[in-house]
Design an enzyme around this catalytic site. Sequence first.
Site, mmCIF file in Angstrom:
data_model
loop_
_atom_site.group_PDB
_atom_site.id
_atom_site.type_symbol
_atom_site.label_atom_id
_atom_site.label_comp_id
_atom_site.label_asym_id
_atom_site.label_seq_id
_atom_site.Cartn_x
_atom_site.Cartn_y
_atom_site.Cartn_z
ATOM 1 N N SER A 2 -11.083 -1.357 -0.379
ATOM 2 C CA SER A 2 -9.920 -1.514 0.261
ATOM 3 C C SER A 2 -10.269 -1.835 1.791
ATOM 4 C CB SER A 2 -9.159 -0.117 0.476
ATOM 5 O OG SER A 2 -8.656 0.059 -0.976
ATOM 6 N N HIS B 90 -3.541 6.231 3.090
ATOM 7 C CA HIS B 90 -4.574 4.976 2.752
ATOM 8 C C HIS B 90 -4.102 3.756 3.499
ATOM 9 C CE1 HIS B 90 -6.293 1.622 0.453
ATOM 10 N NE2 HIS B 90 -7.129 2.584 0.175
ATOM 11 N N ASP C 193 0.809 -1.162 0.004
ATOM 12 C CA ASP C 193 0.068 0.084 -0.054
ATOM 13 C C ASP C 193 0.792 1.187 0.042
ATOM 14 O OD1 ASP C 193 -2.328 1.830 0.698
ATOM 15 O OD2 ASP C 193 -3.340 -0.030 0.843
#
Length: 256
Positions: free
Chosen positions: A223, A65, A33
Site C-alpha cells: 500500500s 490506513h 481506502d
Amino acid sequence: MKKLRVFILIFILLNLFTACKNNTDLIRIAVIDTGINKEVLRKNTVLDGWNYVLRSDNTEDPDGHGTMVSSLIVGSKDGKIKGKSKKVNLIPLVCSGINEYGKEMKNTPSLAAQAIRDAIDKYNCKIINISSGVLEDIENLRAAVEYAEEKRVVVISSAGNDGNEEIYYPAGYDTVISVGSLDINGDIAEFSQKNNRVDVLVKGTDIKVIGNDGNMYRVDGTSFSCAYVTGEVANLLIDNPQLTTEELRQYLSNKY
C-alpha cells in the site's frame, strides 16, 4: 496617483491570474481506502469525498490506513513527512471501515467499481489510488477499470501482501499499474506479491507515515509503495499533462 492605482490594479489582476492558474494545475487523486483525517495532513490538500460504507459524506478515518497512505502523497501538517507531490488534492472515497452498526466492512468489488466511476464522473480525478483487491476477476470491477482507461484516468493499485504468486484485482488488470515492494536491501520484499502482473517495485519496508492520531509510525506493505508511485505519477502529469495512461505505464516500467 492615477498611475499608482493602475499599477495596483495590474498587480491584483496578476495575482488573481496566478492563483487561478495554480488552482487549475492541481491534480485530483482519489484515495479509495478507509478515509482520511485531513487535520494531520498538509493544509488544504483534502477535499470532500464520499463514504460508501456509511452512505454519507463522513470520510473520517477510524482505521488510520487511508491517512497513512495519503501522508506519503501530500505530506503531514507538521512537516515530518514531506510527501511526494505538492500540487495535488486528495478525494477520500471510503470503501472499507466501520459501518453504522459497528461492524467492520472490507472493500468489495462492487463498492470499488462504483468508487472508480464516481472518482472520474463526480470528482474529476486524474489518478485513482487503491490499496485493496480481490482474488477474482469480477465483471463490474473490470468494466470500471476499462472506463477509467477510456477516460484517460490512471489507476494505481497495490499488488498485495501475501508473498505469493496469486493475482489480486484490480492490480491484475493490464491497464492498472500494479505496485509491489522492495525491502531495505533492494530485493523484493518477502510479503510482496510475486507475479507477472507486478509492473513496479519500490521500497515498501520501514516506511515513515503519519497516522490518523497525528503520530509517526514505521510501516511495511505494498500500500505504501503504491502511494509513492501515485505521487510520482501526479508529478509527471503536472509537468507533462499530455501524457497518456499508456505512456505513463511505459515510463514507469522502463524506470523500475
